[in-house]
Each structure stands twice: as structure tokens, then as C-alpha cells.
Scaffold this motif. Sequence first.
Motif, mmCIF file in Angstrom:
data_model
loop_
_atom_site.group_PDB
_atom_site.id
_atom_site.type_symbol
_atom_site.label_atom_id
_atom_site.label_comp_id
_atom_site.label_asym_id
_atom_site.label_seq_id
_atom_site.Cartn_x
_atom_site.Cartn_y
_atom_site.Cartn_z
ATOM 1 N N ASP A 62 0.842 -1.190 0.000
ATOM 2 C CA ASP A 62 0.000 0.000 0.000
ATOM 3 C C ASP A 62 0.880 1.243 0.000
ATOM 4 O OD1 ASP A 62 -2.762 -1.067 0.339
ATOM 5 O OD2 ASP A 62 -1.913 -1.892 2.185
ATOM 6 N N THR A 63 0.509 2.229 -0.814
ATOM 7 C CA THR A 63 1.181 3.528 -0.795
ATOM 8 C C THR A 63 0.124 4.612 -0.988
ATOM 9 O OG1 THR A 63 1.574 3.857 -3.183
ATOM 10 C CG2 THR A 63 3.166 2.488 -1.976
ATOM 11 N N ARG A 64 0.453 5.806 -0.553
ATOM 12 C CA ARG A 64 -0.406 6.955 -0.829
ATOM 13 C C ARG A 64 0.461 8.202 -0.886
ATOM 14 N NH1 ARG A 64 -5.082 9.187 3.245
ATOM 15 N NH2 ARG A 64 -5.033 11.330 2.511
ATOM 16 N N ASP A 65 0.476 8.842 -2.020
ATOM 17 C CA ASP A 65 1.229 10.089 -2.239
ATOM 18 C C ASP A 65 2.722 9.905 -1.994
ATOM 19 O OD1 ASP A 65 -1.184 11.366 -2.788
ATOM 20 O OD2 ASP A 65 -1.483 11.933 -0.699
ATOM 21 N N LEU A 66 3.243 8.715 -2.233
ATOM 22 C CA LEU A 66 4.682 8.481 -2.144
ATOM 23 C C LEU A 66 5.308 8.537 -3.535
ATOM 24 C CD1 LEU A 66 4.918 5.434 0.320
ATOM 25 C CD2 LEU A 66 5.181 7.863 0.854
ATOM 26 N N THR A 67 6.515 9.059 -3.610
ATOM 27 C CA THR A 67 7.294 8.986 -4.842
ATOM 28 C C THR A 67 8.185 7.753 -4.760
ATOM 29 O OG1 THR A 67 7.307 11.387 -5.123
ATOM 30 C CG2 THR A 67 9.008 10.135 -6.287
ATOM 31 N N GLN A 87 2.243 0.687 -10.411
ATOM 32 C CA GLN A 87 1.381 1.279 -9.390
ATOM 33 C C GLN A 87 -0.037 1.346 -9.924
ATOM 34 O OE1 GLN A 87 4.423 4.658 -8.468
ATOM 35 N NE2 GLN A 87 3.171 4.438 -6.610
ATOM 36 N N GLY A 88 -0.982 1.003 -9.067
ATOM 37 C CA GLY A 88 -2.372 1.019 -9.458
ATOM 38 C C GLY A 88 -2.937 2.420 -9.482
ATOM 39 N N PRO A 89 -4.203 2.569 -9.886
ATOM 40 C CA PRO A 89 -4.836 3.895 -9.917
ATOM 41 C C PRO A 89 -4.948 4.473 -8.505
ATOM 42 C CG PRO A 89 -6.450 2.152 -10.293
ATOM 43 C CD PRO A 89 -5.106 1.499 -10.338
ATOM 44 N N ALA A 90 -4.859 5.789 -8.420
ATOM 45 C CA ALA A 90 -4.887 6.469 -7.126
ATOM 46 C C ALA A 90 -6.320 6.618 -6.630
ATOM 47 C CB ALA A 90 -4.222 7.832 -7.232
ATOM 48 N N ASP A 91 -6.516 6.290 -5.379
ATOM 49 C CA ASP A 91 -7.793 6.485 -4.693
ATOM 50 C C ASP A 91 -7.543 7.478 -3.564
ATOM 51 O OD1 ASP A 91 -10.663 5.098 -4.016
ATOM 52 O OD2 ASP A 91 -9.602 5.638 -2.177
ATOM 53 N N PRO A 92 -8.425 8.468 -3.366
ATOM 54 C CA PRO A 92 -8.147 9.496 -2.351
ATOM 55 C C PRO A 92 -8.037 8.957 -0.938
ATOM 56 C CG PRO A 92 -10.391 9.712 -3.222
ATOM 57 C CD PRO A 92 -9.675 8.753 -4.102
ATOM 58 N N VAL A 93 -8.669 7.829 -0.658
ATOM 59 C CA VAL A 93 -8.597 7.246 0.688
ATOM 60 C C VAL A 93 -7.576 6.122 0.741
ATOM 61 C CG1 VAL A 93 -9.872 5.969 2.463
ATOM 62 C CG2 VAL A 93 -10.960 7.872 1.252
ATOM 63 N N LEU A 94 -7.652 5.190 -0.198
ATOM 64 C CA LEU A 94 -6.816 3.995 -0.158
ATOM 65 C C LEU A 94 -5.446 4.197 -0.766
ATOM 66 C CD1 LEU A 94 -9.422 1.244 -1.109
ATOM 67 C CD2 LEU A 94 -8.814 2.117 1.148
ATOM 68 N N GLY A 95 -5.236 5.272 -1.518
ATOM 69 C CA GLY A 95 -3.956 5.478 -2.175
ATOM 70 C C GLY A 95 -3.800 4.558 -3.376
ATOM 71 N N GLN A 96 -2.551 4.101 -3.603
ATOM 72 C CA GLN A 96 -2.245 3.257 -4.761
ATOM 73 C C GLN A 96 -1.603 1.962 -4.310
ATOM 74 O OE1 GLN A 96 0.169 6.611 -6.624
ATOM 75 N NE2 GLN A 96 -0.548 5.547 -8.458
ATOM 76 N N SER A 97 -1.888 0.898 -5.039
ATOM 77 C CA SER A 97 -1.124 -0.326 -4.817
ATOM 78 C C SER A 97 0.240 -0.173 -5.473
ATOM 79 C CB SER A 97 -1.849 -1.528 -5.421
ATOM 80 O OG SER A 97 -1.915 -1.415 -6.838
ATOM 81 N N LEU A 98 1.229 -0.807 -4.883
ATOM 82 C CA LEU A 98 2.558 -0.932 -5.474
ATOM 83 C C LEU A 98 2.786 -2.417 -5.691
ATOM 84 C CD1 LEU A 98 5.393 0.100 -6.310
ATOM 85 C CD2 LEU A 98 6.040 -0.087 -3.883
ATOM 86 N N ASN A 99 2.803 -2.830 -6.952
ATOM 87 C CA ASN A 99 2.910 -4.231 -7.311
ATOM 88 C C ASN A 99 4.328 -4.512 -7.797
ATOM 89 O OD1 ASN A 99 0.108 -3.142 -7.735
ATOM 90 N ND2 ASN A 99 -0.339 -5.322 -7.963
ATOM 91 N N VAL A 100 5.029 -5.380 -7.089
ATOM 92 C CA VAL A 100 6.428 -5.670 -7.396
ATOM 93 C C VAL A 100 6.547 -7.122 -7.862
ATOM 94 C CG1 VAL A 100 8.782 -5.765 -6.497
ATOM 95 C CG2 VAL A 100 7.197 -4.013 -5.650
ATOM 96 N N ALA A 101 7.135 -7.305 -9.048
ATOM 97 C CA ALA A 101 7.346 -8.653 -9.587
ATOM 98 C C ALA A 101 8.493 -9.331 -8.826
ATOM 99 C CB ALA A 101 7.662 -8.581 -11.072
ATOM 100 N N LEU A 102 8.320 -10.628 -8.550
ATOM 101 C CA LEU A 102 9.313 -11.393 -7.798
ATOM 102 C C LEU A 102 9.921 -12.482 -8.671
ATOM 103 C CD1 LEU A 102 7.348 -11.941 -4.443
ATOM 104 C CD2 LEU A 102 9.008 -10.130 -4.970
#
Length: 607
Positions: A62-67, A87-102
Motif C-alpha cells: 500500500d502507498t499513498r502520495d509516495l514517490t 502502481q495502481g490507480p490512485a484512490d483518495p482514501v486507499l492510495g495506490q497499490s505498489l505491485n512488485v514482480a518477484l
Amino acid sequence: MAPSLSPSETLPQDPHSHASQSPVRVRHLDLDLAVDFAAHTLAGTATWQLSNSDQATEVVFDTRDLTIESVEGIDTAGNALSASFTQGPADPVLGQSLNVALKPETTAVRIRYRTAATAAALQWLEPAQTAGSQPFLFTQSQAILARTWLPCQDSPGIRFTYAARVRVPPHLLALMSAENPQQLDSAGEYHFRMAQPIPAYLMALAVGDLAFAPLSGRTGIYAEPATLPSATYEFADLEKMVAAAEQLYGPYRWERYDLLVLPPSFPFGGMENPRLTFVTPTILAGDRSLTSLVAHELAHSWSGNLVTNATWNDFWLNEGFTVYFERRIMEHLYGAEYADMLQVLGRAALHHTIEEIGVSSPDTHLHLALAGRDPDEGLTEIAYEKGCALLLTLESLVGRPRLDAFIKEYFARFSFQAMDTATFLHYLRAELLDQEPGLEARLNLAAWVEAPGLPGNAPAVTSRRFEVADAALAQLAEGASAVGVAEATHDWSSHEWVHFLHGLPPTISAGELAELDATFDFTTSGNAEILAAWFPHALRAGYVPADTALENFLLHVGRRRFLVPLYRALLATPDGAQRARKIYAQARANYHSVATGTLDALLAEHQ
């Protein structure tokens, strides 16, 4: 016997976390941050050790307003691996998902990032806003604001240990929800360790001109130097509180219990960050009469920090137990009559909240449905006081010894795990209710958890000490002067005064308030609870001598529990909207985003 919980198998999905749906869980964090007061940012790396038993190919944060500047994988030998991310679409409450391939050999992920200057969890105070004329930073991660200063799996059902290195200006002290320094480091570099696994909402950081005073071998106070003497006096019974809590419900599992007294802009009364509770200076009353708030935060070391709500829909499992526990601590230390006052005040607050929300509203259920909304909307007296009332009802049916044994075993069995409502109800039935035929029906459990309002079988709460205050109110109603009832008030605590003020009629005149003020000095009180109960009367009656004190209070105190009722009372006066906007324009920079989010909406309704 109830089974041990596994978040990936038995707990519900968290509607407020992108990461709760990730097949990969974090297990340990290595955090390296630099604190930049000029830019109002944190920057550095978060290295997450992963648990990936199913060999999944992606981990979600989970991220929100992070660079997010870069992401890399790490293998068991510590070698860096390339890693793609989206990074997923921004939501004002939930922020954005950060999806990292492993990759198959990836055991950790290192994320280099920077916070926004407007990060919702971070409160940056200018020197003029502090007691020591030095800049100050503190975080408030609950409920889902950790993701605004740390890429994380921001769900209360996901726990991790952590270590951190934090670099700050050399004249300032850094503290975290972890093992903490007690003295300045001349290089401004601090190292932290949290060996017990915690959820992200209990991540905390504070940086400021701070000093430390020990109270016992495991308790102490951090505060700005000017505040430390009064704080040390106010919290002298802290070790006694910890010992009382242990006597009730088992050993304290977090090694140290320290308090950090924050500047007045802190939006809550307290925040139960492990090992380092954040508290508001508004409880420094000078007579130790408001320290039940500290007992509450201490109780969270068991209910909340040790056994945690799985999602924010289950928030009552934190707060209902904690309020009950808090009052048992206060009863142990100061007697049943003292605890009775807290129960009566709490029940009054609950009735007010039910009336405000609506007696038939589903938001008065204990188990909430907050999907699609900010979970902050669930942080009401329902979770706290209705949850406590349920436990009081259970106590009345089974007796204290049986309930205490149940709670103590509950904390021991589910230590460092998450708990959802359905699992708790199963455990309650198996370990207590089913052992006595008809007990669940007499408790009326479903009405408490999944129905609105306060069930009719809630035990009545009364206070002998409040009866004295009620007698004084009756005398005033019959025409007695304030001077005439003053003798009965000479040994009152803050709680009696608040009850007395709440009992004044809403039609009381400015002249009658002037007489009370001349006798009891309410307007010039240094007690924030008394002022917060006095000012609404002054506003309704147009009692002008209180205007300056009210404005000063709103300009300097950031505790949301006080601000919202006072702004509402101000807005209800004839010229209140204009006055409220003027004060708010000056005060807003001193409020945390937790408070401004509520107040922005409140004032917008009165445009």
C-alpha cells in the motif's frame, strides 16, 4: 479449543488494504530514513523481508502520495536483483497499490522512496508551535495513514518486526515505536529495533527537542524540556498502572512502557504506539485527574497491540476491551467510586453518539461495514463505549472472576495475532457462553454485535460522587447562588466538574454564566476538559467574556475530540459561520490532517 489464527487462511480480506489480497506477506522491515525539516519530507529505503511459501510471482504494498524512486529484489546472499513494478490507480482514501514482480530467488524487496510534503500521517511543526522554539515532527499512522510515509502492507491483520536508522538534525532527538534512546546523539543518527511483530498502524516516529525522565526501571517520560517537570508529576503513578494491568490480565510483553508528551496539535488524546505511547498535553491538569487516558493507552498493550483487530470493521475488539480494561485499572488504583464516574461519563457520551448517528443506523452496530469509506469514520464512541457496555453486561451475567479468567486466557492464547469478529464470537461461545445453557440468550449477543443502538439489557451505571454534583445542579435550579453551592465542590475532580457543566440547562443565561464564572473561574481554567465543557454554554448564551479564551483554545489545541464539538457550537450561533472560518483560517496549520479532514467537511456544510 479455538484454532490458532493464520491471516492468509482464516481472516477476512481487509477492504482498506490493497496489500491484504497479496499472496506474499511481509515479515521484517529494515528502514533507513533521512528527516528533512526544510522540505517537510522523509526520504530513504524500506527493505522488506518476505514470507512467500507459495512461490508467488508478485508482492503488493500500500502507498499513498509516495514517490517511488526505485525497487530492487534481494536474494538470500544479499545480492541485488532487478525488479519491475507498477502502481495502481490512485484512490483518495486507499492510495495506490505498489505491485512488485518477484523472481524465484527473491527473499526481500528494497524500495527507495520519498514522502510528499503534504503526507497525511506527518505533522511538521514550526518552532513557534512548540514549547521549546524548535521544529518538531510526529506521525499518526492509525487508521490507514502509515502508507503515506512508508510503503507497507497497511492492514491491521498483517504484522512484522522492524529495525530502523533515522538521521535528523543533531540538536534534535528521534524516537520510534521501538527500543529508544534516552539522550541526544551528537551526529543526529539513531538506531531502533522492534523485536515484537506489530501491524503498520503502530509504526510511529517523532523528532524534536526532547528530554527524558525515568519513573521506574521500565517506565519514563519524554517531553519538551519546558513540559517535562509537569509531565513527570502528572504521570507519577505510571509504574503502578503497569503493575495493576499485569495483575489483571497477565505480563506486559513489550519490555518498556514510556510516554511521549507531544505539542498541543496532536489530534488525539493518546496513541498506543508500542513501547512509546503518544499523549496530548491537554491531560496535564496538575492534579493527575485525567490520567485515565494513560490507563487506556496502556491497556492497548494487551487489547489492540497484543491481540489486534483483523480489519477496521472489527475495531470494537480493540476499543471495547480497552475501555473496560482501562476502568478496571483505575478502579484498582483509585477505587470503585472513581471508576464509576468514568463509566457514567462514557455512557453519556455513548447515548449522545447514538443520537447523533441515528438510533437505527448500522453505524451503531459493533461490527461495522466500512468498505468504500475512510475507516476513520468507525472511530466513534460505538466501538469504545458500546463495546465496554457489552463486557459489563457479560460481567453482570457470569461474574468478574469468570470474565477475568476468560479475558486473561484470550490475551495469552492469541498474543501477536489478529482477531476478527466472527472468530471472536466463536471463541466466546466455545469458552464461556456454551458452558451455561441459556447464557447467550440472556446476553442477547446478536443485538450487541449486529443490531443498532444500545440493547436494553445493558447494566445501568451510576456514580455516588456525581449524585453530589447533581444535588448542586438541583440547588442552582431552585434559585441558589453559585457561592451557595461552592462548599460542596471543594474536593471535586475534573470528572465532577465536567458532569456538572454537562448538566447545566441549555437555556442558561449569560448573567447566570457570569455568576458561575466569578465563583469557579471556568474561563481561566487550565483544564482542557473543563474548558471544552464550558465553552458551548458560553457560545449558546452569548457570554462574551469567554470569547478570547475560546479563540485561544481553538488556535492552540489540536485534539479532534474537543475541536469538532466546539466548532459545531460556534457554527450554531448567529454570526458563528464567519467567526469559525476566521479562527479556522488561523488555526488550520496547527491541526493534523486527521482533524482537518473532519473540520474541512464541517465548515464546508456551512458555506
